[in-house]
Design a protein around this motif. Structure first.
Motif, PDB file in Angstrom:
ATOM      1  N   UNK A   1     -12.089 -19.208 -62.221  1.00  0.00           N
ATOM      2  CA  UNK A   1     -11.379 -18.015 -61.855  1.00  0.00           C
ATOM      3  C   UNK A   1      -9.535 -17.369 -61.716  1.00  0.00           C
ATOM      4  N   UNK A   2      -9.356 -16.969 -62.244  1.00  0.00           N
ATOM      5  CA  UNK A   2      -7.496 -16.957 -61.530  1.00  0.00           C
ATOM      6  C   UNK A   2      -6.543 -15.775 -60.718  1.00  0.00           C
ATOM      7  N   UNK A   3      -7.124 -15.815 -59.607  1.00  0.00           N
ATOM      8  CA  UNK A   3      -6.473 -14.123 -59.259  1.00  0.00           C
ATOM      9  C   UNK A   3      -4.987 -14.030 -58.777  1.00  0.00           C
ATOM     10  N   UNK A   4      -4.118 -13.070 -59.023  1.00  0.00           N
ATOM     11  CA  UNK A   4      -2.125 -13.442 -60.021  1.00  0.00           C
ATOM     12  C   UNK A   4      -2.286 -12.115 -58.912  1.00  0.00           C
ATOM     13  N   UNK A   5      -1.123 -11.874 -58.404  1.00  0.00           N
ATOM     14  CA  UNK A   5      -1.162 -11.075 -57.343  1.00  0.00           C
ATOM     15  C   UNK A   5       0.850 -11.015 -56.993  1.00  0.00           C
ATOM     16  N   UNK A   6       1.559  -9.787 -58.062  1.00  0.00           N
ATOM     17  CA  UNK A   6       2.417  -9.247 -57.780  1.00  0.00           C
ATOM     18  C   UNK A   6       3.430  -8.571 -56.907  1.00  0.00           C
ATOM     19  N   UNK A   7       4.614  -9.473 -56.603  1.00  0.00           N
ATOM     20  CA  UNK A   7       5.230  -8.157 -55.897  1.00  0.00           C
ATOM     21  C   UNK A   7       6.831  -8.323 -56.244  1.00  0.00           C
ATOM     22  N   UNK A   8       7.358  -7.940 -55.366  1.00  0.00           N
ATOM     23  CA  UNK A   8       9.245  -7.670 -55.257  1.00  0.00           C
ATOM     24  C   UNK A   8       9.726  -6.751 -56.419  1.00  0.00           C
ATOM     25  N   UNK A   9       8.710  -5.599 -56.415  1.00  0.00           N
ATOM     26  CA  UNK A   9       9.480  -4.400 -57.189  1.00  0.00           C
ATOM     27  C   UNK A   9      10.103  -3.406 -56.208  1.00  0.00           C
ATOM     28  N   UNK A  10      10.655  -2.375 -57.406  1.00  0.00           N
ATOM     29  CA  UNK A  10      11.179  -1.523 -56.340  1.00  0.00           C
ATOM     30  C   UNK A  10      12.170  -0.928 -57.342  1.00  0.00           C
ATOM     31  N   UNK A  11      12.913   0.023 -56.835  1.00  0.00           N
ATOM     32  CA  UNK A  11      13.994   0.693 -57.357  1.00  0.00           C
ATOM     33  C   UNK A  11      15.929   0.137 -56.928  1.00  0.00           C
ATOM     34  N   UNK A  12      16.367   0.025 -57.937  1.00  0.00           N
ATOM     35  CA  UNK A  12      17.664  -0.299 -58.161  1.00  0.00           C
ATOM     36  C   UNK A  12      19.009  -0.094 -58.606  1.00  0.00           C
ATOM     37  N   UNK A  13      19.793  -0.271 -58.782  1.00  0.00           N
ATOM     38  CA  UNK A  13      20.822   0.909 -59.495  1.00  0.00           C
ATOM     39  C   UNK A  13      21.449  -0.237 -61.215  1.00  0.00           C
ATOM     40  N   UNK A  14      21.751  -0.026 -61.917  1.00  0.00           N
ATOM     41  CA  UNK A  14      22.279  -1.038 -63.077  1.00  0.00           C
ATOM     42  C   UNK A  14      22.948  -0.730 -62.529  1.00  0.00           C
ATOM     43  N   UNK A  15      23.036  -2.837 -63.230  1.00  0.00           N
ATOM     44  CA  UNK A  15      23.658  -3.522 -62.688  1.00  0.00           C
ATOM     45  C   UNK A  15      23.237  -4.164 -61.884  1.00  0.00           C
ATOM     46  N   UNK A  16      22.123  -3.955 -61.180  1.00  0.00           N
ATOM     47  CA  UNK A  16      21.341  -4.793 -60.059  1.00  0.00           C
ATOM     48  C   UNK A  16      20.693  -5.409 -60.127  1.00  0.00           C
ATOM     49  N   UNK A  17      20.064  -6.403 -59.141  1.00  0.00           N
ATOM     50  CA  UNK A  17      19.052  -7.887 -59.463  1.00  0.00           C
ATOM     51  C   UNK A  17      18.172  -7.310 -58.878  1.00  0.00           C
ATOM     52  N   UNK A  18      17.161  -7.967 -59.183  1.00  0.00           N
ATOM     53  CA  UNK A  18      15.838  -8.166 -58.492  1.00  0.00           C
ATOM     54  C   UNK A  18      15.122  -9.693 -58.808  1.00  0.00           C
ATOM     55  N   UNK A  19      14.548  -9.449 -57.442  1.00  0.00           N
ATOM     56  CA  UNK A  19      13.706 -11.204 -57.791  1.00  0.00           C
ATOM     57  C   UNK A  19      12.282 -10.944 -58.277  1.00  0.00           C
ATOM     58  N   UNK A  20      11.142 -10.963 -58.679  1.00  0.00           N
ATOM     59  CA  UNK A  20       9.319 -10.759 -58.605  1.00  0.00           C
ATOM     60  C   UNK A  20       9.309 -12.387 -58.526  1.00  0.00           C
ATOM     61  N   UNK A  21       8.033 -11.732 -57.398  1.00  0.00           N
ATOM     62  CA  UNK A  21       6.987 -12.909 -57.820  1.00  0.00           C
ATOM     63  C   UNK A  21       5.301 -13.448 -58.058  1.00  0.00           C
TER      64      UNK A  21
END
Length: 115
Positions: free
Chosen positions: A1-21
């Motif tokens: 079994x593998x459990x996966x947990x994502x994080x790093x999402x959110x609200x950002x303006x066009x042209x901006x950046x985010x890093x998901x983990x």
């Protein structure tokens, strides 16, 4: 079994950046092929990026040159660096692991691109 947990999402303006983990449980993370998918409201889930156990990568055409997938095997983590974000990138982003022929999914993280 593998459990996966994502994080790093959110609200950002066009042209901006985010890093998901995405952190995976268990051992032998380095043997997993790791993926990012996304699902926008009213649309089917679509492939975004893959990084194989051998570190080969591939991307959805519409994100090439803007998104980068990477992995840190020592931390059992895969990343998705998203730059120059557009409104059409708005979606729930899911991490997936492919391990010995079995697919494992995370619960997803919301990314909203809006001014």
């Amino acid at each position: 079994q593998v459990q996966l947990v994502e994080s790093g999402g959110g609200l950002v303006q066009p042209g901006g950046s985010l890093r998901l983990s995405c952190v995976a449980s268990g051992s032998m993370f380095d043997l997993n092929d790791m993926f990012w998918y996304r699902q926008a409201p009213g649309k089917e889930r679509e492939f975004v990026a893959i990084i194989t156990s051998g570190h080969s990568t591939s991307y959805l055409d519409s994100v090439k040159g803007r998104f980068t997938i990477s992995r840190d095997n020592a931390k059992n983590t895969v990343f998705l660096q998203m730059n120059s974000l557009k409104a059409e990138d708005t979606a729930v982003y899911y991490c997936k692991a492919l391990r010995f022929g079995t697919h494992y999914w995370g619960q997803g993280t919301q990314v909203t691109v809006s001014s």
